[in-house]
Design a protein around this motif. Structure first.
Motif, PDB file in Angstrom:
ATOM      1  N   PHE A   1       7.557 -21.573  58.701  1.00 24.66           N
ATOM      2  CA  PHE A   1       6.104 -21.680  58.821  1.00 24.66           C
ATOM      3  C   PHE A   1       5.682 -23.099  59.188  1.00 24.66           C
ATOM      4  N   ASN A   2       6.333 -24.088  58.615  1.00 27.63           N
ATOM      5  CA  ASN A   2       5.991 -25.475  58.920  1.00 27.63           C
ATOM      6  C   ASN A   2       6.421 -25.874  60.327  1.00 27.63           C
ATOM      7  N   GLN A   3       7.551 -25.353  60.783  1.00 29.45           N
ATOM      8  CA  GLN A   3       7.985 -25.632  62.150  1.00 29.45           C
ATOM      9  C   GLN A   3       6.990 -25.071  63.154  1.00 29.45           C
ATOM     10  N   ILE A   4       6.526 -23.850  62.914  1.00 34.76           N
ATOM     11  CA  ILE A   4       5.537 -23.239  63.805  1.00 34.76           C
ATOM     12  C   ILE A   4       4.221 -24.017  63.742  1.00 34.76           C
TER      13      ILE A   4
ATOM     14  N   PRO B   1       9.421  -6.391  55.842  1.00 35.26           N
ATOM     15  CA  PRO B   1      10.208  -5.313  56.460  1.00 35.26           C
ATOM     16  C   PRO B   1       9.320  -4.145  56.870  1.00 35.26           C
ATOM     17  N   GLY B   2       9.340  -3.830  58.154  1.00 34.39           N
ATOM     18  CA  GLY B   2       8.549  -2.716  58.670  1.00 34.39           C
ATOM     19  C   GLY B   2       7.080  -3.020  58.883  1.00 34.39           C
ATOM     20  N   ASN B   3       6.635  -4.231  58.573  1.00 36.03           N
ATOM     21  CA  ASN B   3       5.207  -4.542  58.700  1.00 36.03           C
ATOM     22  C   ASN B   3       4.982  -6.023  58.994  1.00 36.03           C
ATOM     23  N   SER B   4       5.732  -6.559  59.923  1.00 39.16           N
ATOM     24  CA  SER B   4       5.570  -7.966  60.303  1.00 39.16           C
ATOM     25  C   SER B   4       4.608  -8.067  61.487  1.00 39.16           C
ATOM     26  N   PHE B   5       3.791  -9.102  61.477  1.00 40.03           N
ATOM     27  CA  PHE B   5       2.885  -9.295  62.604  1.00 40.03           C
ATOM     28  C   PHE B   5       2.418 -10.740  62.680  1.00 40.03           C
ATOM     29  N   VAL B   6       1.928 -11.086  63.860  1.00 47.23           N
ATOM     30  CA  VAL B   6       1.274 -12.366  64.098  1.00 47.23           C
ATOM     31  C   VAL B   6      -0.145 -12.043  64.538  1.00 47.23           C
TER      32      VAL B   6
ATOM     33  N   SER C   1      14.858 -15.465  69.007  1.00 46.15           N
ATOM     34  CA  SER C   1      13.672 -15.806  69.803  1.00 46.15           C
ATOM     35  C   SER C   1      12.357 -15.622  69.044  1.00 46.15           C
ATOM     36  N   PHE C   2      12.440 -15.218  67.773  1.00 43.89           N
ATOM     37  CA  PHE C   2      11.198 -14.903  67.056  1.00 43.89           C
ATOM     38  C   PHE C   2      10.249 -16.089  66.958  1.00 43.89           C
ATOM     39  N   GLN C   3      10.760 -17.255  66.594  1.00 42.68           N
ATOM     40  CA  GLN C   3       9.885 -18.414  66.442  1.00 42.68           C
ATOM     41  C   GLN C   3       9.153 -18.726  67.742  1.00 42.68           C
ATOM     42  N   LYS C   4       9.858 -18.637  68.851  1.00 38.08           N
ATOM     43  CA  LYS C   4       9.249 -18.880  70.151  1.00 38.08           C
ATOM     44  C   LYS C   4       8.192 -17.829  70.452  1.00 38.08           C
ATOM     45  N   GLU C   5       8.503 -16.558  70.174  1.00 38.40           N
ATOM     46  CA  GLU C   5       7.563 -15.470  70.435  1.00 38.40           C
ATOM     47  C   GLU C   5       6.335 -15.579  69.540  1.00 38.40           C
ATOM     48  N   ALA C   6       6.543 -15.982  68.301  1.00 40.26           N
ATOM     49  CA  ALA C   6       5.417 -16.143  67.380  1.00 40.26           C
ATOM     50  C   ALA C   6       4.480 -17.221  67.889  1.00 40.26           C
TER      51      ALA C   6
END
Length: 219
Positions: free
Chosen positions: A38-41, A97-102, A186-191
């Motif tokens: 979270f802090n990196q993002i 799990p099953g409910n992640s979103f940005v 790639s999640f951090q980049k996509e987020a």
């Protein structure tokens, strides 16, 4: 993130203080992992926006006024607020799990801000329609979501062409991620890319909320 999801899945099946106490060491490991992400993002997003701060939500639930007696949330979440009063809108990331979103937007606008937004859409929807029809916006979010009143708000015409926007009490967007996507490299980049895709929407709403209907600045 694999350890995070494994922990949350177990917590979902054993949502008690006794189980949590026995697995506190595992929790300490995964919360550290999530805070790092979270802090990196946050730091990356700060390069493109002016953020006021980051709020990492506690896993402990307030059960005093809830029908759900379970003491712990089964997700990790973080919010990033923009620097008010000139910049409006809030970013949010949820890992579950099953409910992640940005997502992000305007969850609970003050009464005067909500009226100003509705008045803007009553007057002109050209800009918001342009934002919503953008290819990236459509791909990531589909549409602007949020709770709405059943009919037209007081003082507005129920037959107005933009009544679906005017009826809203919230203006939020959301991009869901599968568990596989969250666990990928790639999640951090996509987020981050998803958060940045909200900027045209946020910037337009900021302009609306810092001006009157004549376009004169309020501050």
């Amino acid at each position: 993130m694999k350890k995070t999801f494994e922990f949350l899945k177990q917590l979902n099946e054993n949502n008690t203080r006794e189980w949590f106490t026995q697995h506190k060491q595992e929790y300490d490991i995964v919360i550290k992992e999530n805070k790092t992400l979270f802090n990196q993002i946050y730091n990356q997003l700060q390069e493109y926006d002016n953020l006021k701060g980051i709020h990492i939500f506690r896993i402990y639930r307030d059960v005093r006024f809830s029908k759900d007696p379970t003491p712990y949330k089964t997700n990790f979440g973080a919010g990033y607020s923009r620097l008010k009063p000139m910049l409006r809108g809030g970013y949010y990331i949820q890992l579950e799990p099953g409910n992640s979103f940005v997502g992000g937007g305007f969850w609970g606008p003050e009464a005067k801000d909500l009226l100003r937004i509705r008045k803007e859409f009553e007057l002109n929807t050209t800009e918001i329609e342009k934002i919503m029809s953008n290819e990236i916006f459509t791909k990531y979010f589909g549409e602007i979501k949020g709770d709405a009143v059943k009919t037209a708000p007081r003082g507005f015409d129920k037959n107005h062409p933009a009544i679906d926007l005017i009826r809203k009490k919230q203006y939020v967007v959301m991009r869901k991620f599968t568990d596989k996507e969250v666990l990928s490299d790639s999640f951090q980049k996509e987020a981050l890319q998803t958060l940045l895709a909200m900027r045209p929407f946020f910037d337009y709403m900021s302009e609306v909320l810092t001006t009157d209907l004549n376009g004169e600045f309020l501050f």
